[in-house]
Enzyme design. Structure first.
Site, short mmCIF file in Angstrom:
data_model
loop_
_atom_site.label_atom_id
_atom_site.label_comp_id
_atom_site.label_asym_id
_atom_site.label_seq_id
_atom_site.Cartn_x
_atom_site.Cartn_y
_atom_site.Cartn_z
N GLN A 140 0.81 -1.21 0.00
CA GLN A 140 0.00 0.00 0.00
C GLN A 140 0.85 1.27 0.00
O GLN A 140 0.35 2.36 -0.26
CB GLN A 140 -0.94 0.02 1.21
N CYS A 146 -5.25 0.29 3.54
CA CYS A 146 -5.41 -1.11 3.94
C CYS A 146 -6.86 -1.56 3.88
O CYS A 146 -7.15 -2.71 3.56
CB CYS A 146 -4.85 -1.32 5.34
N HIS A 281 -5.98 -1.34 11.39
CA HIS A 281 -5.41 -1.98 10.20
C HIS A 281 -6.33 -3.10 9.74
O HIS A 281 -6.78 -3.93 10.54
CB HIS A 281 -4.03 -2.54 10.53
N ASN A 301 -1.08 -9.45 4.61
CA ASN A 301 -0.93 -8.03 4.90
C ASN A 301 -0.83 -7.26 3.58
O ASN A 301 -0.85 -7.85 2.49
CB ASN A 301 0.31 -7.81 5.77
#
Length: 349
Positions: A140, A146, A281, A301
């Site tokens: 990102q 996110c 997150h 992630n």
């Protein structure tokens, strides 16, 4: 920062695989300011860092020194379960890394809460990566996107599980077409899934990621995926595991404090107790398992494939570690573009 902590920081830096001119493991305590500065210089080279002024560089050096002390404490607490050390985020303050808290859902889901089928306990392990159902982790970068990455990744995986086509879908489309004033400052999962539901999705190739919000350039003729809505899931982690195994990956939000210095292994229940209550997150649970009697989630992630365990991390499963089970959400993918009914797949162990 004490000399023992500085020595530990040197040893952590050596794990980067760069040529840090620092005392060996058996060196006497008492590192000089010059030696600490050299450690930072090696970090700057390894991660291609640039700073706007000498003053900013000195400030980042101080942040780096404190980060190495924090990583040392985490490593002591983790033992051999997880690894903490220098990452490309080691010159950021905790506030810079964590960003603003995410709001789980800004409006009601488009369908009612979904529960996993009763009487079907989860198998011992599941990893949708082994089925080819998960796209490569993306980065990102400096955009707080996110929330969009985690929602898009969910749709990518569910589409593959049901229709055996894995698309890399456009996160940039979600940012640009969300209607937000500044999509890089974070948002909620309702905005992400709602944008996808209203428009359908272009591919990342036709609408590439730019790490900043721009004009909406969605093209109806380039739509390859559509969803029917999105649903919340129960917070019970046994039910969540059964859902992941039978229906596919799910999007969750969590506190990211322990991810700043994470390099691999399992974030244990003990470590997770130090997480802040703010959930800031969004990530994607792609499977689960157990190692040395520690049950864990496998989580995708959005910091790229050179972060953590090739873009993934593992975290304790069963105690709502860092808030990861508090607000699980998934897209509803029931029909393909021709109206055909989807069929669930099987999650490899």
């Amino acid at each position: 920062m004490g000399s023992a902590a500085l020595r530990a920081a040197v040893l952590l830096l050596l794990g980067l695989g760069v040529s840090a001119r620092a005392p060996p493991e058996t060196a006497e305590p008492g590192l000089s300011q010059a030696e600490l500065t050299q450690m930072f210089e090696d970090f700057v080279i390894r991660f291609n860092k640039t700073y706007g002024s000498p003053e900013e560089r000195r400030r980042r050096l101080g942040i780096f020194a404190r980060a190495m002390e924090d990583a040392r404490r985490l490593q002591e607490a983790a033992g051999d379960a997880a690894r903490f050390g220098p990452t490309r985020f080691s010159d950021r303050t905790e506030e810079e890394f964590m960003g603003a808290p995410l709001t789980p859902l800004g409006r009601k889901p488009l369908t009612s809460p979904l529960r996993s089928p009763p009487g079907k306990p989860a198998p011992p392990s599941c990893d949708w990566r082994k089925a080819g159902a998960v796209s490569c982790p993306s980065d990102q970068r400096t955009c707080g996107s996110c929330w969009a990455f985690a929602a898009v990744a969910n749709v990518e995986s569910l589409w593959f599980i049901r229709f055996k086509k894995l698309y890399k879908l456009s996160v940039q489309e979600v940012l640009d077409c969300s209607g937000l004033k500044d999509a890089c400052k974070g948002s909620n999962l309702s905005n992400a899934f709602g944008t996808i539901c209203r428009r359908g999705m272009n591919t990342a190739m036709s609408y590439p990621y730019e790490a900043q919000q721009g004009r909406c350039r969605w093209n109806q003729s380039n739509v390859v995926v559509r969803i029917q809505g999105f649903q919340t899931l129960p917070s019970n982690e046994s039910e969540l595991a059964a859902h992941v195994a039978t229906r596919g990956p799910i999007t969750v939000i969590m506190n990211a404090r322990l991810l700043q210095h994470y390099r691999g292994g399992i974030i244990t229940k003990h470590l997770a107790s130090s997480c802040h209550p703010n959930r800031n997150h969004a990530v994607l649970i792609v499977g689960y398992g157990q190692e040395k009697s520690i049950p864990y989630w496998i989580v995708k992630n959005s910091h790229g494939s050179d972060w953590g365990e090739e873009g993934y991390f593992r975290i304790y499963r069963g105690g709502n570690a860092c808030g990861i089970a508090e607000f699980p959400v998934t897209a509803t993918v029931g029909q393909d573009g021709d109206g055909g009914t989807a069929h669930p797949g099987h999650c490899p162990a």
